[in-house]
Design a protein around this motif. Sequence first.
Motif, short mmCIF file in Angstrom:
data_model
loop_
_atom_site.label_atom_id
_atom_site.label_comp_id
_atom_site.label_asym_id
_atom_site.label_seq_id
_atom_site.Cartn_x
_atom_site.Cartn_y
_atom_site.Cartn_z
N ARG A 131 -2.67 -4.39 27.06
CA ARG A 131 -4.07 -4.75 27.30
C ARG A 131 -4.41 -6.06 26.60
N LEU A 132 -3.92 -6.24 25.37
CA LEU A 132 -4.18 -7.48 24.64
C LEU A 132 -3.44 -8.65 25.29
N GLY A 133 -2.26 -8.38 25.82
CA GLY A 133 -1.50 -9.42 26.51
C GLY A 133 -2.25 -9.96 27.72
N TRP A 134 -2.87 -9.07 28.49
CA TRP A 134 -3.67 -9.50 29.63
C TRP A 134 -4.86 -10.32 29.17
N MET A 135 -5.48 -9.90 28.08
CA MET A 135 -6.64 -10.63 27.59
C MET A 135 -6.23 -12.04 27.15
N VAL A 136 -5.11 -12.16 26.47
CA VAL A 136 -4.61 -13.47 26.04
C VAL A 136 -4.25 -14.32 27.26
N ALA A 137 -3.63 -13.72 28.27
CA ALA A 137 -3.25 -14.46 29.47
C ALA A 137 -4.49 -14.99 30.20
N ILE A 138 -5.52 -14.17 30.31
CA ILE A 138 -6.76 -14.60 30.96
C ILE A 138 -7.43 -15.71 30.15
N LEU B 52 -5.95 -17.83 28.04
CA LEU B 52 -5.14 -19.04 28.14
C LEU B 52 -5.32 -19.71 29.50
N GLY B 53 -5.39 -18.92 30.55
CA GLY B 53 -5.62 -19.48 31.88
C GLY B 53 -6.96 -20.19 31.98
N SER B 54 -7.98 -19.61 31.37
CA SER B 54 -9.30 -20.24 31.42
C SER B 54 -9.33 -21.53 30.60
N VAL B 55 -8.66 -21.53 29.47
CA VAL B 55 -8.61 -22.75 28.64
C VAL B 55 -7.86 -23.86 29.38
N LEU B 56 -6.75 -23.51 30.01
CA LEU B 56 -5.99 -24.53 30.76
C LEU B 56 -6.78 -25.05 31.96
N THR B 57 -7.49 -24.16 32.64
CA THR B 57 -8.31 -24.58 33.77
C THR B 57 -9.43 -25.52 33.31
N LEU B 58 -10.08 -25.16 32.22
CA LEU B 58 -11.14 -26.02 31.67
C LEU B 58 -10.58 -27.38 31.28
N GLY B 59 -9.40 -27.40 30.68
CA GLY B 59 -8.77 -28.67 30.30
C GLY B 59 -8.45 -29.52 31.52
N ALA B 60 -7.97 -28.89 32.59
CA ALA B 60 -7.65 -29.63 33.82
C ALA B 60 -8.91 -30.20 34.45
N VAL B 61 -9.98 -29.42 34.50
CA VAL B 61 -11.25 -29.91 35.05
C VAL B 61 -11.78 -31.06 34.21
N ALA B 62 -11.71 -30.94 32.89
CA ALA B 62 -12.18 -32.01 32.01
C ALA B 62 -11.35 -33.28 32.21
N TRP B 63 -10.03 -33.12 32.39
CA TRP B 63 -9.17 -34.28 32.61
C TRP B 63 -9.53 -34.98 33.92
N VAL B 64 -9.77 -34.20 34.98
CA VAL B 64 -10.14 -34.79 36.27
C VAL B 64 -11.47 -35.54 36.16
#
Length: 53
Positions: free
Chosen positions: A22-29, A31-43
């Motif tokens: 359960r914690l692994g899924w929370m970390v994965a979600i 991390l995915g949101s942080v990477l998505t936010l970083g990609a949007v900010a870069w664009v």
Amino acid sequence: MAIIDPRLDGADQAEARPLWQRLGWMVAIWLGSVLTLGAVAWVIRSWLNSPQN
């Protein structure tokens, strides 16, 4: 040994996932949101810093 929520009854306890999973899924979600936010900010930054014609 899995840590299972004691509030769950019979059938729900059998389907409950281990704490690490359960914690692994929370970390994965997260991390995915942080990477998505970083990609949007870069664009946006690339778009704003592009040379104007």
